[in-house]
Structures are given as structure tokens and as C-alpha cells.
Design a protein around this motif. Structure first.
Motif, PDB file in Angstrom:
ATOM      1  N   ALA A 167      -0.269  -6.576  -2.311  1.00 49.64           N
ATOM      2  CA  ALA A 167       1.290  -7.390  -2.737  1.00 49.64           C
ATOM      3  C   ALA A 167       2.271  -6.964  -2.317  1.00 49.64           C
ATOM      4  CB  ALA A 167       1.675  -6.252  -4.139  1.00 49.64           C
ATOM      5  N   MET A 168       2.324  -5.199  -0.556  1.00 47.87           N
ATOM      6  CA  MET A 168       3.523  -6.029   0.006  1.00 47.87           C
ATOM      7  C   MET A 168       3.382  -6.785   0.804  1.00 47.87           C
ATOM      8  SD  MET A 168       3.171  -1.492   0.058  1.00 47.87           S
ATOM      9  CE  MET A 168       4.505  -0.741   1.379  1.00 47.87           C
ATOM     10  N   GLU A 169       2.262  -6.669   1.532  1.00 48.47           N
ATOM     11  CA  GLU A 169       2.128  -7.886   2.730  1.00 48.47           C
ATOM     12  C   GLU A 169       1.989  -9.295   2.501  1.00 48.47           C
ATOM     13  OE1 GLU A 169      -2.053  -6.571   5.077  1.00 48.47           O
ATOM     14  OE2 GLU A 169      -0.486  -8.012   6.880  1.00 48.47           O
ATOM     15  N   ALA A 174      12.850  -2.615   0.605  1.00 48.54           N
ATOM     16  CA  ALA A 174      13.146  -1.580  -0.458  1.00 48.54           C
ATOM     17  C   ALA A 174      11.861  -0.573  -0.734  1.00 48.54           C
ATOM     18  CB  ALA A 174      14.222  -1.407  -0.673  1.00 48.54           C
ATOM     19  N   VAL A 175      12.209  -0.086  -0.819  1.00 42.11           N
ATOM     20  CA  VAL A 175      11.072   1.158  -1.816  1.00 42.11           C
ATOM     21  C   VAL A 175      11.157   1.537  -3.145  1.00 42.11           C
ATOM     22  CG1 VAL A 175       8.546   2.482  -1.915  1.00 42.11           C
ATOM     23  CG2 VAL A 175       9.478   1.224   0.168  1.00 42.11           C
ATOM     24  N   HIS A 176      10.915   1.352  -4.285  1.00 44.26           N
ATOM     25  CA  HIS A 176      11.879   1.399  -5.192  1.00 44.26           C
ATOM     26  C   HIS A 176      11.516   3.033  -5.468  1.00 44.26           C
ATOM     27  CE1 HIS A 176      12.444   0.372  -9.426  1.00 44.26           C
ATOM     28  NE2 HIS A 176      13.204   1.250  -9.873  1.00 44.26           N
ATOM     29  N   HIS A 177      10.182   2.895  -6.449  1.00 40.41           N
ATOM     30  CA  HIS A 177       9.794   5.057  -6.204  1.00 40.41           C
ATOM     31  C   HIS A 177       8.980   5.142  -4.909  1.00 40.41           C
ATOM     32  CE1 HIS A 177       6.966   7.909  -8.233  1.00 40.41           C
ATOM     33  NE2 HIS A 177       7.468   8.112  -7.183  1.00 40.41           N
ATOM     34  N   GLU A 178       9.806   5.928  -4.129  1.00 42.64           N
ATOM     35  CA  GLU A 178       8.780   6.911  -2.738  1.00 42.64           C
ATOM     36  C   GLU A 178       7.904   7.430  -3.019  1.00 42.64           C
ATOM     37  OE1 GLU A 178       7.501   6.511  -0.450  1.00 42.64           O
ATOM     38  OE2 GLU A 178       8.940   5.050   1.171  1.00 42.64           O
ATOM     39  N   LEU A 223      11.360  -6.093  -3.215  1.00 47.08           N
ATOM     40  CA  LEU A 223      11.237  -4.544  -3.305  1.00 47.08           C
ATOM     41  C   LEU A 223       9.454  -4.501  -3.588  1.00 47.08           C
ATOM     42  CD1 LEU A 223      13.453  -4.122  -6.566  1.00 47.08           C
ATOM     43  CD2 LEU A 223      13.964  -2.813  -4.207  1.00 47.08           C
ATOM     44  N   ASP A 224       9.127  -2.677  -3.428  1.00 48.62           N
ATOM     45  CA  ASP A 224       7.916  -2.417  -3.576  1.00 48.62           C
ATOM     46  C   ASP A 224       8.075  -1.207  -4.583  1.00 48.62           C
ATOM     47  OD1 ASP A 224       5.831  -0.722  -3.926  1.00 48.62           O
ATOM     48  OD2 ASP A 224       5.528  -0.131  -1.475  1.00 48.62           O
ATOM     49  N   SER A 225       7.869  -2.246  -5.684  1.00 48.28           N
ATOM     50  CA  SER A 225       7.784  -1.495  -7.101  1.00 48.28           C
ATOM     51  C   SER A 225       6.462  -0.999  -7.179  1.00 48.28           C
ATOM     52  CB  SER A 225       8.587  -2.340  -8.223  1.00 48.28           C
ATOM     53  OG  SER A 225      10.471  -1.762  -7.747  1.00 48.28           O
ATOM     54  N   VAL A 226       6.043  -0.253  -6.507  1.00 55.47           N
ATOM     55  CA  VAL A 226       4.218  -0.878  -7.118  1.00 55.47           C
ATOM     56  C   VAL A 226       4.121   0.465  -7.391  1.00 55.47           C
ATOM     57  CG1 VAL A 226       2.528  -0.305  -5.378  1.00 55.47           C
ATOM     58  CG2 VAL A 226       3.600  -1.277  -4.318  1.00 55.47           C
ATOM     59  N   SER A 227       4.953   1.783  -7.605  1.00 59.89           N
ATOM     60  CA  SER A 227       4.708   3.183  -8.588  1.00 59.89           C
ATOM     61  C   SER A 227       5.946   2.967  -9.321  1.00 59.89           C
ATOM     62  CB  SER A 227       4.475   4.060  -7.306  1.00 59.89           C
ATOM     63  OG  SER A 227       5.625   4.602  -6.796  1.00 59.89           O
ATOM     64  N   ASN A 249      -3.278  -1.029 -11.418  1.00 59.14           N
ATOM     65  CA  ASN A 249      -3.489   0.257 -11.403  1.00 59.14           C
ATOM     66  C   ASN A 249      -2.170   1.438 -11.894  1.00 59.14           C
ATOM     67  OD1 ASN A 249      -3.911   0.922  -8.965  1.00 59.14           O
ATOM     68  ND2 ASN A 249      -4.576  -0.263  -8.503  1.00 59.14           N
ATOM     69  N   LYS A 250      -0.897   1.257 -11.855  1.00 61.16           N
ATOM     70  CA  LYS A 250      -0.515   2.308 -11.641  1.00 61.16           C
ATOM     71  C   LYS A 250       0.529   2.287 -13.236  1.00 61.16           C
ATOM     72  CE  LYS A 250      -0.216   3.937  -6.628  1.00 61.16           C
ATOM     73  NZ  LYS A 250       0.222   3.762  -5.823  1.00 61.16           N
ATOM     74  N   CYS A 251       1.592   2.292 -13.113  1.00 56.70           N
ATOM     75  CA  CYS A 251       2.376   2.222 -14.653  1.00 56.70           C
ATOM     76  C   CYS A 251       1.914   1.213 -15.705  1.00 56.70           C
ATOM     77  CB  CYS A 251       3.869   2.011 -13.995  1.00 56.70           C
ATOM     78  SG  CYS A 251       4.817   3.413 -12.925  1.00 56.70           S
TER      79      CYS A 251
HETATM   80  C1  LIG Z   1       0.552   3.068  -4.479  1.00 55.69           C
HETATM   81  C2  LIG Z   1       1.478   2.353  -3.483  1.00 55.69           C
HETATM   82  C3  LIG Z   1       1.526   1.334  -2.509  1.00 55.69           C
HETATM   83  C4  LIG Z   1       0.439   0.701  -2.786  1.00 55.69           C
HETATM   84  O1  LIG Z   1      -1.209   1.103  -2.231  1.00 55.69           O
HETATM   85  P1  LIG Z   1      -2.299   1.360  -2.308  1.00 55.69           P
HETATM   86  O2  LIG Z   1      -3.091   1.622  -2.271  1.00 55.69           O
HETATM   87  O3  LIG Z   1      -2.612  -0.495  -0.966  1.00 55.69           O
HETATM   88  O4  LIG Z   1      -3.168   0.401  -4.103  1.00 55.69           O
HETATM   89  C5  LIG Z   1       2.824   0.751  -2.596  1.00 55.69           C
HETATM   90  N1  LIG Z   1       3.432   1.565  -2.592  1.00 55.69           N
HETATM   91  C6  LIG Z   1       3.783   2.548  -3.219  1.00 55.69           C
HETATM   92  C7  LIG Z   1       5.463   3.032  -3.569  1.00 55.69           C
HETATM   93  C8  LIG Z   1       3.199   3.042  -4.236  1.00 55.69           C
HETATM   94  O5  LIG Z   1       2.472   3.953  -4.588  1.00 55.69           O
END
Ligand SMILES: *Cc1c(COP(=O)(O)O)cnc(C)c1O
Length: 359
Positions: free
Chosen positions: A67-69, A135-139, A164-168, A190-192
Motif C-alpha cells: 500500500a505504501m509503495e 509521513a508515518v501516522h503511528h510509527e 500518510l502511512d496509516s497502516v497501523s 490485518n492490523k486495526c
Molecule cells: C506494519 C506496518 C507496515 C507494513 O508492513 P507489512 O509487513 O508490509 O504489512 C507499514 N507501515 C507501518 C507503520 C506498519 O506498522
């Protein structure tokens, strides 16, 4: 006995989501699949009440990094000048993606876990050299919750677009979708959101999709995925079972009160863990007030290394997470994402006491 996952995704699943994964066999070119795909797209937009006219939710096979890429590679115009904020592994990963795709970029480099100096960021953006900020939301490297609302305000003030990288964070923290500066938000199932791995998600402004440059990648080009999905199609085989799981997970999120309720629940569980650890002499690595609701990092108990702590807890049915890189010998991470019952929590507190006090 199944283990409870306290790593930041994949998460422990609810019964409902577990059953949805294998509930049926679907061909991805049949109406039955597109009904589920439509439901998931609508559900993703509803999590933060995003207007359909302004926003598209795009799904594709992959992990959070996909998703980031996809976000950076498909949305940044060719003459953009990107600034990346790095205060952990994921910020550094954004820079690496920019480098691989030959996107002109510079980094605001901070120590892992350091807070972002907003005045310094304002100066950098104010100098006028940047068109976009990532930017990353939750690092997740340290659990630090970056102040994305303030970052979005700075971007708006300086006419900079924010990715935004809001992945987590997506599904449990406030995401500044109301800010006109925000052009795209990367997330994962598969996170929140409590789905299974395999599905990368990007919410993007339709305007950003329309203004996207020519494809830099065949399989990561968001406008391609979005236009197929808008007409009940898909360019390539999607992870059908992950889509089935996410549709159930989004229903459960809605029934449980949405992202605010989920964040409150995570915070309550994290507080219980912190209290138990505090009584055992284990200190937070980052103050609770600066941490996300989903994950906190703690100093390793004095006289105990990560491997011993991990093994003791694993034996009792709990999977914790190590510090990355140089932080391996300094901290451990514990996430309260996923389906964790009050019973699981009581058992976890017991396990922490047994393993740490018994060292
Ligand atoms: C988990 C995570 C990712 C992506 O990790 P994958 O292993 O590719 O699923 C990206 N950014 C953040 C902030 C994460 O916590």
C-alpha cells in the motif's frame, strides 16, 4: 491452544472473521465476488465517513508495504519534490520506496522514537522546496503516534500535499481526512481492521487519481485498480478470501462502535498491561501519552533479555514483538490489537507476572 498475537498484525481473529475466510468459494470474475468487493469498498469509506465523490478506497493484493509503495509510486507527479519524515523504520521505508522509483526526495531524519519538531517542519515546508510530504501516522517501530493533524495543518498552510502511512492506525486512531492537504492514506486489512493478511488498501482523493502520472509499475498502479473496481471488475486476481474476511471484519467494527470505540478498547487493554508491568518494575520506553492506542514499547526487564522474555510468554500462549535493529537489546513491544477478550487479558497479566517475577 491457540496463541494470542500481541505483535502489531497479523492479529488474533474473531470467530466471525475466521469463519468468513473459508465461508465460500468465489470466482473473482463473478457477480458474487463483486458484491463483496463493493461492500468492502463502501465499508472502508464509511470507517471515517469519507465522501464517495471525493474519495476512492482502492484494494489490491499485498501487505501494508504494498500500500505504501502503490501510494508513492502511482500518485506522485513526475516533477514533485517529496519530503519524507523519518523517525522509525517505516519512515525510512518511505524514503527507500522513493529512491527505488527515482522520485526526487529529501528526508527529515530523526532518531527512532523522537518526536517531530513541528516548528522545524514548518520551516522546511515554508522554504517552498517541497510539493509533497510523506509521513508515518503511528510509527510502529517504537509505538510513537505522530501528530498527523498538526502535520496536515502545516501542509495546508504551505500548499503541500500529504501522503500518510496509516497502516497501523487506520481503524483505531483519528485520521485527518477532513484536511484538504491529505491526498492519500495507506492501510492494511490485518492490523486495526482485524482482517487477515493479503490485502493492501489505499484511500485516495479522486482528484489525485485523475492527476496521477503514467504508470511506474504494472501491478501497483492505483488508477488502474480504482477504475476496474469502480466498474465491478479487477485487473488481476485479488486475494478473494482476504476480501471475504475484511467484509466481516468491517461489519464487526461497525457493530462495535467504529474506530473511536476500537481505539478506546485498545487503550484500556494497553493501560492494564502497563499497570501490570509497572508493578513488576518494567518501565515504558516511550511515555503512554506519546504512544498509539494499539502498541506500546517497554524497556526489557532488568536482567532479562528479549529471547528469554519472548520464550516464557510464548510457552504460556502469548506472542510479543522484539525491538528492531539496535533496539533489540533495549525494548520489547506489545500490541493490544485484535480479538483479545477480558479472559485473555487476565491470563496475559498472570503470564507476565510468572515470567518476569520468576526470572
Ligand atoms: C506494519 C506496518 C507496515 C507494513 O508492513 P507489512 O509487513 O508490509 O504489512 C507499514 N507501515 C507501518 C507503520 C506498519 O506498522
Amino acid at each position: 491452544v491457540r496463541s494470542i498475537l500481541l505483535n502489531p498484525g497479523p492479529v488474533s481473529l474473531s470467530e466471525g472473521v475466521r469463519n468468513a475466510v473459508a465461508s465460500t468459494d468465489l470466482c473473482h470474475r463473478e457477480a458474487e465476488y463483486f458484491d463483496v468487493q463493493d461492500e468492502v469498498i463502501t465499508g472502508l469509506l464509511q470507517v471515517y465517513d469519507c465522501e464517495r465523490q471525493a474519495w476512492a478506497a482502492v484494494l489490491m493484493g499485498g501487505s501494508g508495504t504494498t500500500a505504501m509503495e502503490a501510494m508513492l509510486a502511482s500518485l506522485l507527479p513526475s516533477h514533485s519534490r517529496l519530503l519524507v519524515i523519518e523517525n522509525g523504520i517505516y519512515g525510512e521505508r518511505l524514503s527507500r520506496i522513493a529512491e527505488i522509483h527515482a522520485l526526487e526526495h529529501a528526508a527529515m531524519r530523526l532518531d527512532w522514537g523522537a518526536g517531530i519538531d513541528l516548528a522545524a517542519l514548518g520551516e522546511l515546508l515554508g522554504a517552498g522546496g517541497f510539493s509533497h510530504l510523506a509521513a508515518v501516522h503511528h510509527e510502529t517501530t517504537t509505538g510513537r503516534l505522530n501528530d498527523v493533524a498538526a502535520i496536515a495543518d502545516l501542509c495546508e498552510q504551505h500548499g503541500v500535499s500529504l501522503l500518510l502511512d496509516s497502516v497501523s492506525a487506520f481503524g483505531a486512531e483519528a485520521v485527518p481526512f477532513d484536511s484538504p492537504a491529505v491526498m492519500a492514506v495507506a492501510a492494511t486489512a490485518n492490523k486495526c481492521l482485524h482482517g487477515i493478511p493479503g490485502l493492501a488498501i489505499v484511500l485516495c482523493r479522486r482528484k489525485a487519481l485523475e492527476q496521477a502520472p503514467t504508470a511506474r509499475s504494472l501491478t501497483l498502479h492505483l488508477p488502474d485498480w480504482a477504475s476496474h473496481q469502480a466498474r465491478r471488475s479487477t485487473p488481476y486476481t485479488p486475494p478473494v478470501n482476504a476480501v471475504l474476511a475484511l467484509s466481516q471484519a468491517l461489519r464487526e467494527l461497525r457493530d462495535q462502535g467504529g474506530w473511536q470505540a476500537r481505539g478506546t478498547h485498545y487503550r484500556k487493554l494497553a493501560g492494564q498491561v502497563a499497570t501490570t508491568l509497572g508493578a513488576l518494575g518494567v518501565d515504558p520506553w516511550l511515555p503512554a501519552a506519546e504512544s498509539s492506542c494499539a502498541l506500546r514499547s517497554y524497556r526489557l526487564p532488568p536482567g532479562m533479555d528479549y529471547n528469554a522474555l519472548h520464550a516464557g510468554l510464548k510457552q504460556r500462549g502469548f506472542i510479543i514483538y522484539a525491538g528492531q535493529g539496535g533496539l533489540f537489546n533495549e525494548l520489547f513491544r506489545l500490541s493490544t490489537m485484535g480479538e483479545i477478550s477480558a479472559y485473555d487479558m487476565a491470563r496475559l497479566q498472570q503470564a507476565l507476572r510468572a515470567v518476569i517475577a520468576g526470572r
